[in-house]
Design a protein around this motif. Structure first.
Motif, PDB file in Angstrom:
ATOM      1  N   ASP A 125       0.812  -1.221   0.000  1.00 38.11           N
ATOM      2  CA  ASP A 125       0.000   0.000   0.000  1.00 38.11           C
ATOM      3  C   ASP A 125       0.846   1.272   0.000  1.00 38.11           C
ATOM      4  OD1 ASP A 125       0.986   0.024   2.566  1.00 38.11           O
ATOM      5  OD2 ASP A 125      -0.953  -0.233   3.560  1.00 38.11           O
ATOM      6  N   GLY A 126       2.181   1.135  -0.024  1.00 38.59           N
ATOM      7  CA  GLY A 126       3.058   2.294  -0.132  1.00 38.59           C
ATOM      8  C   GLY A 126       3.236   3.091   1.147  1.00 38.59           C
ATOM      9  N   ARG A 127       2.671   2.630   2.261  1.00 39.04           N
ATOM     10  CA  ARG A 127       2.785   3.406   3.500  1.00 39.04           C
ATOM     11  C   ARG A 127       4.056   3.095   4.278  1.00 39.04           C
ATOM     12  NH1 ARG A 127      -2.438   2.938   7.026  1.00 39.04           N
ATOM     13  NH2 ARG A 127      -2.431   0.758   6.354  1.00 39.04           N
ATOM     14  N   LEU A 128       4.578   1.878   4.109  1.00 41.42           N
ATOM     15  CA  LEU A 128       5.755   1.463   4.848  1.00 41.42           C
ATOM     16  C   LEU A 128       6.801   0.856   3.915  1.00 41.42           C
ATOM     17  CD1 LEU A 128       4.166  -0.350   7.943  1.00 41.42           C
ATOM     18  CD2 LEU A 128       4.895   2.038   7.777  1.00 41.42           C
ATOM     19  N   ARG A 129       8.064   1.110   4.250  1.00 40.25           N
ATOM     20  CA  ARG A 129       9.196   0.411   3.629  1.00 40.25           C
ATOM     21  C   ARG A 129       9.952  -0.277   4.754  1.00 40.25           C
ATOM     22  NH1 ARG A 129      11.772   4.470   1.169  1.00 40.25           N
ATOM     23  NH2 ARG A 129      10.795   3.990  -0.849  1.00 40.25           N
ATOM     24  N   PHE A 130      10.351  -1.500   4.529  1.00 41.94           N
ATOM     25  CA  PHE A 130      11.009  -2.285   5.566  1.00 41.94           C
ATOM     26  C   PHE A 130      12.472  -2.526   5.217  1.00 41.94           C
ATOM     27  CE2 PHE A 130       6.544  -3.448   5.379  1.00 41.94           C
ATOM     28  CZ  PHE A 130       6.143  -3.270   6.694  1.00 41.94           C
ATOM     29  N   ILE A 131      13.345  -2.351   6.192  1.00 47.15           N
ATOM     30  CA  ILE A 131      14.740  -2.743   6.018  1.00 47.15           C
ATOM     31  C   ILE A 131      15.046  -3.807   7.068  1.00 47.15           C
ATOM     32  CG2 ILE A 131      15.480  -0.564   4.975  1.00 47.15           C
ATOM     33  CD1 ILE A 131      16.631   0.277   7.655  1.00 47.15           C
ATOM     34  N   MET A 132      15.687  -4.875   6.625  1.00 49.97           N
ATOM     35  CA  MET A 132      15.969  -6.022   7.483  1.00 49.97           C
ATOM     36  C   MET A 132      17.424  -5.948   7.916  1.00 49.97           C
ATOM     37  SD  MET A 132      12.921  -7.134   7.121  1.00 49.97           S
ATOM     38  CE  MET A 132      13.060  -8.603   8.133  1.00 49.97           C
ATOM     39  N   VAL A 133      17.644  -5.849   9.223  1.00 52.67           N
ATOM     40  CA  VAL A 133      19.003  -5.658   9.739  1.00 52.67           C
ATOM     41  C   VAL A 133      19.253  -6.604  10.907  1.00 52.67           C
ATOM     42  CG1 VAL A 133      18.934  -3.233   9.024  1.00 52.67           C
ATOM     43  CG2 VAL A 133      18.358  -3.837  11.378  1.00 52.67           C
ATOM     44  N   LYS A 134      20.493  -6.699  11.331  1.00 50.19           N
ATOM     45  CA  LYS A 134      20.801  -7.483  12.521  1.00 50.19           C
ATOM     46  C   LYS A 134      20.130  -6.838  13.731  1.00 50.19           C
ATOM     47  CE  LYS A 134      25.237  -9.438  11.072  1.00 50.19           C
ATOM     48  NZ  LYS A 134      26.686  -9.576  11.405  1.00 50.19           N
ATOM     49  N   PRO A 135      19.664  -7.644  14.679  1.00 52.64           N
ATOM     50  CA  PRO A 135      18.947  -7.081  15.840  1.00 52.64           C
ATOM     51  C   PRO A 135      19.692  -5.953  16.540  1.00 52.64           C
ATOM     52  CG  PRO A 135      18.684  -9.457  15.808  1.00 52.64           C
ATOM     53  CD  PRO A 135      19.660  -9.134  14.706  1.00 52.64           C
ATOM     54  N   ALA A 136      21.005  -6.111  16.720  1.00 54.38           N
ATOM     55  CA  ALA A 136      21.768  -5.093  17.441  1.00 54.38           C
ATOM     56  C   ALA A 136      21.881  -3.788  16.660  1.00 54.38           C
ATOM     57  CB  ALA A 136      23.163  -5.613  17.778  1.00 54.38           C
ATOM     58  N   ASP A 137      21.599  -3.832  15.350  1.00 50.20           N
ATOM     59  CA  ASP A 137      21.748  -2.640  14.518  1.00 50.20           C
ATOM     60  C   ASP A 137      20.468  -1.819  14.392  1.00 50.20           C
ATOM     61  OD1 ASP A 137      24.407  -3.208  14.048  1.00 50.20           O
ATOM     62  OD2 ASP A 137      24.037  -4.251  12.161  1.00 50.20           O
ATOM     63  N   VAL A 138      19.340  -2.355  14.841  1.00 50.10           N
ATOM     64  CA  VAL A 138      18.081  -1.612  14.717  1.00 50.10           C
ATOM     65  C   VAL A 138      18.167  -0.240  15.382  1.00 50.10           C
ATOM     66  CG1 VAL A 138      15.638  -1.550  15.362  1.00 50.10           C
ATOM     67  CG2 VAL A 138      16.623  -3.642  14.410  1.00 50.10           C
ATOM     68  N   PRO A 139      18.623  -0.116  16.649  1.00 52.66           N
ATOM     69  CA  PRO A 139      18.704   1.216  17.255  1.00 52.66           C
ATOM     70  C   PRO A 139      19.664   2.154  16.531  1.00 52.66           C
ATOM     71  CG  PRO A 139      18.822  -0.500  18.941  1.00 52.66           C
ATOM     72  CD  PRO A 139      18.980  -1.179  17.619  1.00 52.66           C
ATOM     73  N   VAL A 140      20.697   1.618  15.907  1.00 52.60           N
ATOM     74  CA  VAL A 140      21.651   2.447  15.165  1.00 52.60           C
ATOM     75  C   VAL A 140      20.976   3.070  13.953  1.00 52.60           C
ATOM     76  CG1 VAL A 140      23.850   2.485  13.939  1.00 52.60           C
ATOM     77  CG2 VAL A 140      23.567   0.995  15.937  1.00 52.60           C
ATOM     78  N   PHE A 141      20.275   2.251  13.157  1.00 49.62           N
ATOM     79  CA  PHE A 141      19.582   2.756  11.967  1.00 49.62           C
ATOM     80  C   PHE A 141      18.545   3.805  12.348  1.00 49.62           C
ATOM     81  CE2 PHE A 141      21.583  -0.798   9.970  1.00 49.62           C
ATOM     82  CZ  PHE A 141      21.594  -0.535   8.599  1.00 49.62           C
ATOM     83  N   VAL A 142      17.860   3.593  13.475  1.00 44.81           N
ATOM     84  CA  VAL A 142      16.817   4.536  13.882  1.00 44.81           C
ATOM     85  C   VAL A 142      17.434   5.825  14.427  1.00 44.81           C
ATOM     86  CG1 VAL A 142      14.886   4.931  15.455  1.00 44.81           C
ATOM     87  CG2 VAL A 142      15.116   2.725  14.289  1.00 44.81           C
ATOM     88  N   GLU A 143      18.439   5.728  15.275  1.00 46.14           N
ATOM     89  CA  GLU A 143      19.037   6.942  15.837  1.00 46.14           C
ATOM     90  C   GLU A 143      19.582   7.860  14.748  1.00 46.14           C
ATOM     91  OE1 GLU A 143      22.209   8.318  19.258  1.00 46.14           O
ATOM     92  OE2 GLU A 143      22.679   6.548  18.097  1.00 46.14           O
TER      93      GLU A 143
END
Length: 216
Positions: free
Chosen positions: A45-63
């Protein structure tokens, strides 16, 4: 068409639970098995894009703003110490971070341990736990097979995640203290929380409603 929100998801079981919750919240998500080896996936539906990363890297990508929001374990988030918002706890990914040792160890209170060697994948949380209790622990940072360390004399104790405790018991270990009760957490980039406030708020509200419906 409006730019989609980018969601960082941890590879593995947590991602499956997160996608299932997002689907219940009314968002189009990739079908089971569609992710495969792909690291970037678009919702239909174009509302979300998902990136798949290692669990420990999720906060890094978000910060750093490479993802607007993400889903991470509270244990990962506290260990990383990243500067992100935590608008919503999610009802999956339950586990606990514990101190454990051999079942035949002397019945000695932790506060009386002298410079114990601790094997762990969580040095930040482990160091803080023992320092708060005035214990000068020697940390042995490992990336796997932490349970093996006390069995071969590498460490006196371990700090690791457990769910049922079965793995500890199978290796002759027992839980001594709980450091942290963990579960999945929705996190948000601080700038995105302001600049994409409507979309981020809509996502938070939809997830919160889905969680509420599941508990009613």
């Amino acid at each position: 068409m409006a730019e989609p929100l980018t969601v960082a998801l941890p590879k593995g079981r947590l991602a499956d639970d997160a996608l299932a919750l997002l689907a219940r919240a009314g968002y189009a998500v990739p079908a089971n098995g569609e992710n495969g080896r792909r690291l970037v996936l678009d919702g239909a539906d174009g509302r979300l894009r998902f990136i798949m990363v290692k669990p420990a890297d999720v906060p890094v990508f978000v910060e750093y703003g490479a993802a607007d929001v993400g889903i991470a374990g509270l244990d990962v988030l506290r260990e990383a110490g990243r500067d992100v918002y935590e608008p919503l706890r999610l009802p999956f990914g339950y586990c606990r971070l514990v101190v454990a040792g051999r079942s035949d160890r002397p019945d000695l209170p932790l506060r009386l341990e002298r410079s114990p060697r601790i094997a762990t994948k969580f040095p930040r949380l482990t160091e803080a736990f023992f320092r708060k209790r005035g214990i000068a622990a020697e940390l042995i940072i490992m990336s796997g097979s932490v349970e093996l360390a006390p069995l071969v004399g590498l460490a006196d104790l371990i700090v690791d995640l457990v769910q049922t405790g079965a793995t500890l018991r199978e290796n002759g270990l027992v839980e001594l203290r709980t450091i942290l009760e963990s579960q999945a957490v929705l996190i948000a980039n601080r700038a995105s929380y302001r600049l994409a406030a409507a979309k981020v708020r809509a996502l938070i509200d939809a997830l919160a409603s889905a969680v509420q419906r599941a508990t009613d």
